[in-house]
Design an enzyme around this catalytic site. Structure first.
Site, short mmCIF file in Angstrom:
data_model
loop_
_atom_site.label_atom_id
_atom_site.label_comp_id
_atom_site.label_asym_id
_atom_site.label_seq_id
_atom_site.Cartn_x
_atom_site.Cartn_y
_atom_site.Cartn_z
N SER A 41 0.84 -1.21 0.00
CA SER A 41 0.00 0.00 0.00
C SER A 41 0.87 1.25 0.00
O SER A 41 0.61 2.21 -0.74
CB SER A 41 -0.88 0.02 1.25
N ARG A 45 1.59 4.25 -3.10
CA ARG A 45 1.36 5.67 -2.78
C ARG A 45 2.64 6.48 -2.92
O ARG A 45 2.61 7.65 -3.35
CB ARG A 45 0.76 5.78 -1.38
N GLY A 113 -5.70 -4.13 -7.93
CA GLY A 113 -6.88 -3.29 -7.68
C GLY A 113 -6.48 -1.95 -7.09
O GLY A 113 -7.07 -0.91 -7.42
N ARG A 141 -13.10 -7.34 -11.49
CA ARG A 141 -13.35 -6.65 -10.21
C ARG A 141 -14.13 -5.34 -10.40
O ARG A 141 -14.00 -4.67 -11.42
CB ARG A 141 -12.01 -6.42 -9.49
N SER A 186 -13.58 1.02 2.47
CA SER A 186 -12.54 0.74 1.48
C SER A 186 -11.52 1.86 1.42
O SER A 186 -11.84 3.00 1.05
CB SER A 186 -13.16 0.55 0.08
N GLN A 188 -9.19 1.98 -0.66
CA GLN A 188 -8.94 2.30 -2.07
C GLN A 188 -9.90 3.38 -2.55
O GLN A 188 -9.50 4.32 -3.24
CB GLN A 188 -9.08 1.04 -2.93
N ASP A 338 -6.91 -8.24 4.31
CA ASP A 338 -6.13 -9.15 3.46
C ASP A 338 -5.64 -10.39 4.20
O ASP A 338 -5.00 -11.26 3.61
CB ASP A 338 -4.92 -8.39 2.88
N LYS A 365 -12.15 -9.51 -4.01
CA LYS A 365 -10.68 -9.34 -4.00
C LYS A 365 -10.10 -9.97 -5.27
O LYS A 365 -10.81 -10.20 -6.24
CB LYS A 365 -10.11 -9.96 -2.73
N ARG A 413 -2.51 -14.27 -2.27
CA ARG A 413 -2.68 -14.60 -0.85
C ARG A 413 -3.26 -15.99 -0.65
O ARG A 413 -2.99 -16.65 0.35
CB ARG A 413 -3.53 -13.55 -0.16
C1 S3P Z 1 -5.58 -1.42 -0.03
C2 S3P Z 1 -6.86 -1.48 0.47
C3 S3P Z 1 -7.61 -2.74 0.65
C4 S3P Z 1 -6.69 -3.97 0.56
C5 S3P Z 1 -5.71 -3.87 -0.56
C6 S3P Z 1 -4.84 -2.63 -0.41
C7 S3P Z 1 -4.94 -0.10 -0.19
O1 S3P Z 1 -8.58 -2.84 -0.37
O2 S3P Z 1 -7.46 -5.13 0.41
O3 S3P Z 1 -4.86 -5.01 -0.62
O4 S3P Z 1 -3.72 -0.06 -0.37
O5 S3P Z 1 -5.64 0.92 -0.10
P1 S3P Z 1 -10.05 -2.20 -0.22
O6 S3P Z 1 -9.93 -0.74 -0.16
O7 S3P Z 1 -10.78 -2.65 -1.46
O8 S3P Z 1 -10.61 -2.82 1.04
#
Ligand code: S3P
Length: 460
Positions: A41, A45, A113, A141, A186, A188, A338, A365, A413
């Protein structure tokens, strides 16, 4: 200095043949000390914010997994300079907020994703046209969860049926700030809205029903943006002041707690083990698994806890323990979203029925992770039931039989959870394809094998 090549589509594993792998009981327990791959993550970023900053961002410990390499390639396609200086050492020369340029080709986000959704936020605020795709898993997705709120900035999206990739986006010339309440917890979606908000004047406001990982907020502050967070009756409210000048700042990426969970659970399950995992990210919005394992009785300690670059970091010591079943509340899901596949593996060795509540998000996922996790356990002789959005694992306190062949469904995973299971079941566990492990944890098998001192995980 010549630029090292970034991967193009043919280098990456969506086109590679499947790699079956097998794990079996090691001749010795896990011991010693190790770091794990950089946080996924934070790595995504770091590249994105570096590309939006003014100046040069030096990143240490970047995860060089396929997912993050896709983000690196995309940021380069959008006009930022992204260079690899050495192992984990990267440098990004940013274009300033609003300064990205139109990509000449399709942006292929592979299996990721996070890369896809965060980037859609960024693209929304730039008046450019882009087309985005991904591998077969990512193309299944849901993207509507970001394109719906992002449309209110003035950006336009053209998607496949059901809001899926490939899609085309035309970002807004004069983006409007968003005021959005997330329908699902979420990080994300929250991050996509905040990234769009960087290019809009005024305050972008996002309300989350449950707090989710806050790496975006932390890193925005690290780069000088004004981000206010307040817990209210509505939920957690995040406010970003738009059109900041982001100033480049060095980033040290900690080890990924989600990756650390695999060797950690292996140490809890293989009798006689004791390991130390160093320099692991311990952001409290990521540590739900550690809380849960402690409730199961796990011998798990944190040492050298400290703050580095705005993020909590420490070393995790894990030791073999006979685990007992627990009830995991739904509110904990965002802090361990996760980690359910590996928690389910731990639960299969525990005594009693572990109930994990409120796992609807697992269905969207990299695979339908609720079904895939249940299938890992069933194929290896453990008893599981799915009741609505809850997963129940019925452990006996004895190691399950193992011996199963697991279908990984392009999900890193699921592959790692199954291979950890095979280190402690009576018979080896085989996975049909371990290649997707490289999306988040390159070197996983080598690290596990180093901890046990033999090739307990190998090509089948
Ligand atoms: C993530 C948020 C999560 C997580 C993903 C990484 C991120 O997803 O499952 O592996 O870096 O913001 P969701 O926002 O869909 O829950």
């Amino acid at each position: 200095m010549p630029r090292p090549a970034l991967p193009c589509q043919t280098d990456l594993m969506s086109s590679a043949p499947p790699r079956p792998f097998r794990s079996s009981k090691p001749s010795a327990p896990l011991s010693g000390s190790a770091g794990v791959a950089g946080d996924k993550s934070i790595s995504h970023r770091a590249l994105m914010f570096g590309a939006l900053a003014v100046g040069t961002t030096d990143i240490a410990g970047l995860l060089e997994g396929e997912d993050v390499l896709r983000t690196a390639a995309a940021m380069r396609a959008l006009g930022a300079e992204v260079e690899k200086l050495g192992p984990g050492q990267w440098r990004v020369s940013g274009r300033g907020v609003g300064g990205l340029t139109e990509p000449a080709d399709v942006l292929d986000m592979g299996n990721s994703g996070t890369a896809a959704r965060l980037l859609l936020g960024l693209l929304s605020g730039h008046p450019l046209f882009a087309v985005m795709t991904g591998d077969a898993s990512l193309r299944r997705r849901p993207m509507k969860r970001v394109t719906d709120p992002l449309s209110a900035t003035g950006a336009q999206f053209w998607t496949r049926e059901g809001g899926r990739l490939p899609l085309a986006v035309h970002g807004a010339a004069d983006p409007l700030p968003l005021d959005y309440r997330l329908p699902v917890a979420s990080a994300q979606v929250k991050s996509a809205c905040l990234l769009a908000g960087l290019c809009a004047p005024g305050i972008t406001r996002v309300v989350e029903p449950e707090p989710t990982r806050d790496h975006t907020e932390n890193m925005l502050r690290h780069f000088g943006a004004m981000v206010a967070v307040e817990d209210t009756e509505e939920g957690r409210v995040v406010r970003l002041d738009g059109q900041p000048e982001l100033k480049a700042a060095p980033i040290k990426v900690p080890g990924d707690p989600s990756s650390a969970s695999f060797p950690l659970v292996a140490a809890l399950l293989v009798p006689g083990s004791r390991i130390s995992l160093t320099q692991i990210g311990l952001n409290p919005l990521r540590t739900g698994l550690f809380t849960t394992l402690r409730e199961m009785g796990a011998a798990l300690k944190i040492e050298n806890a400290r703050i580095e670059g705005g993020e909590a970091v420490g070393d995790i010591i894990g030791e073999f323990t006979a685990l007992k079943a627990v009830d995991v509340p739904p509110g904990r899901a965002p802090s361990m979203i996760d980690e359910y596949p590996i928690l389910a593996v731990a639960a299969a060795f525990a005594r009693g029925t572990t109930r994990m509540r409120g796992l609807a998000e697992l269905r969207v996922k990299e695979s339908d992770r609720l079904a895939a996790t249940a299938a890992v356990l069933e194929a290896n002789g453990a008893k599981v039931t799915i009741e609505g959005d809850d997963l129940l694992v019925h452990g006996t306190g004895a190691p399950p039989a193992g011996g199963g062949l697991v279908t990984t469904h392009m999900d890193h995973r699921i592959a790692m959870a199954a291979l950890v299971m095979g280190l402690a079941t009576q018979n080896p566990v085989t996975v049909d394809d371990a290649s997707f492990i490289d999306t988040s944890f390159p070197g996983f098998a080598a690290l596990m094998n180093r901890l046990v001192g033999s090739d307990a995980i190998r090509a089948a």
